[in-house]
Design a protein around this motif. Structure first.
Motif, PDB file in Angstrom:
ATOM      1  N   LEU A  27       7.390  40.605  -4.979  1.00  0.00           N
ATOM      2  CA  LEU A  27       6.342  41.070  -4.274  1.00  0.00           C
ATOM      3  C   LEU A  27       5.729  42.489  -4.806  1.00  0.00           C
ATOM      4  CD1 LEU A  27       4.213  40.700  -1.812  1.00  0.00           C
ATOM      5  CD2 LEU A  27       6.023  42.019  -0.706  1.00  0.00           C
ATOM      6  N   TYR A  28       6.865  43.429  -5.145  1.00  0.00           N
ATOM      7  CA  TYR A  28       6.498  44.676  -5.749  1.00  0.00           C
ATOM      8  C   TYR A  28       5.784  44.518  -7.093  1.00  0.00           C
ATOM      9  CZ  TYR A  28       9.240  47.283  -2.030  1.00  0.00           C
ATOM     10  OH  TYR A  28       9.478  47.766  -0.845  1.00  0.00           O
TER      11      TYR A  28
ATOM     12  N   TYR B 217       4.600  41.911  -8.433  1.00  0.00           N
ATOM     13  CA  TYR B 217       3.319  41.362  -8.632  1.00  0.00           C
ATOM     14  C   TYR B 217       2.130  42.380  -8.158  1.00  0.00           C
ATOM     15  CZ  TYR B 217      -0.773  38.461  -7.085  1.00  0.00           C
ATOM     16  OH  TYR B 217      -1.969  38.019  -6.795  1.00  0.00           O
ATOM     17  N   ASN B 218       2.369  43.365  -7.110  1.00  0.00           N
ATOM     18  CA  ASN B 218       1.350  43.971  -6.531  1.00  0.00           C
ATOM     19  C   ASN B 218       1.073  45.350  -7.612  1.00  0.00           C
ATOM     20  OD1 ASN B 218       0.694  42.996  -4.108  1.00  0.00           O
ATOM     21  ND2 ASN B 218       2.335  44.062  -3.142  1.00  0.00           N
TER      22      ASN B 218
ATOM     23  N   PHE C 148      -2.518  44.722  -9.110  1.00  0.00           N
ATOM     24  CA  PHE C 148      -3.431  45.766  -8.508  1.00  0.00           C
ATOM     25  C   PHE C 148      -3.390  47.151  -9.144  1.00  0.00           C
ATOM     26  CE2 PHE C 148      -2.571  42.149  -5.539  1.00  0.00           C
ATOM     27  CZ  PHE C 148      -4.073  41.571  -5.837  1.00  0.00           C
TER      28      PHE C 148
ATOM     29  N   GLU D 169      -9.721  49.364  -3.449  1.00  0.00           N
ATOM     30  CA  GLU D 169      -9.007  48.155  -2.985  1.00  0.00           C
ATOM     31  C   GLU D 169     -10.216  47.487  -1.968  1.00  0.00           C
ATOM     32  OE1 GLU D 169      -6.671  45.967  -4.344  1.00  0.00           O
ATOM     33  OE2 GLU D 169      -6.801  47.417  -6.026  1.00  0.00           O
TER      34      GLU D 169
ATOM     35  N   ALA E 269      -9.939  44.332   0.570  1.00  0.00           N
ATOM     36  CA  ALA E 269      -8.605  44.449   1.203  1.00  0.00           C
ATOM     37  C   ALA E 269      -8.765  45.270   2.413  1.00  0.00           C
ATOM     38  CB  ALA E 269      -7.658  45.223   0.080  1.00  0.00           C
TER      39      ALA E 269
END
Length: 137
Positions: free
Chosen positions: A90-91, A93-94, A98, A125, A131
């Motif tokens: 998850l980290y 990917y973010n 992004f 964002e 977001a």
């Protein structure tokens, strides 16, 4: 292994590690032993062996001129083993999808990073990727 010696300062032993950083310049790092000088010479010498053996100059200091996105990549690499696979994924990917592209464009260095830069990223964002606050947090 890096070079190291003991220094007496303010009534305590200090471990002084000497190493060459990535730019080729010699740097030092001071670590307190917490041991008072009187009667602790051998304990302090024994304590010095461990940091000398396990010292990693990349962990000791991050160059203040490092771009923030490069720092994040290094941080991810360093945290890979200490995080569970799902959290790391998850980290990763973010950061890669992004955070890195935004800060790569802005070329902000670690020494220049301010809370307003983080707020600008959040606002970006919200407006560009729609977001929500929950997603951002």
């Amino acid at each position: 292994m890096v070079a190291g010696h003991l220094r007496k300062q303010n009534g305590y032993f200090q471990m002084i590690l000497s190493y060459k950083y990535g730019d080729g310049k010699r740097r030092t790092k001071s670590i307190s032993t917490g041991l008072q000088i009187k009667g602790n010479q051998k304990r302090a010498e024994a304590m010095l062996l461990e940091p000398r053996k396990n010292f990693n100059s990349e962990d000791a200091m991050t160059d203040k001129n490092t771009p923030f996105h490069k720092f994040l990549e290094k941080w991810l690499k360093d945290k890979m083993k200490s995080l569970d696979a799902e959290t790391f994924a998850l980290y990763s990917y973010n950061v890669k999808i992004f955070i890195k592209p935004y800060f790569e464009k802005s070329k902000i260095r670690i020494c220049d990073l301010k809370t307003s830069d983080i707020e600008s990223y959040y606002n970006h964002e919200k407006s560009e990727n729609r977001a929500t606050k929950t997603v951002i947090l």
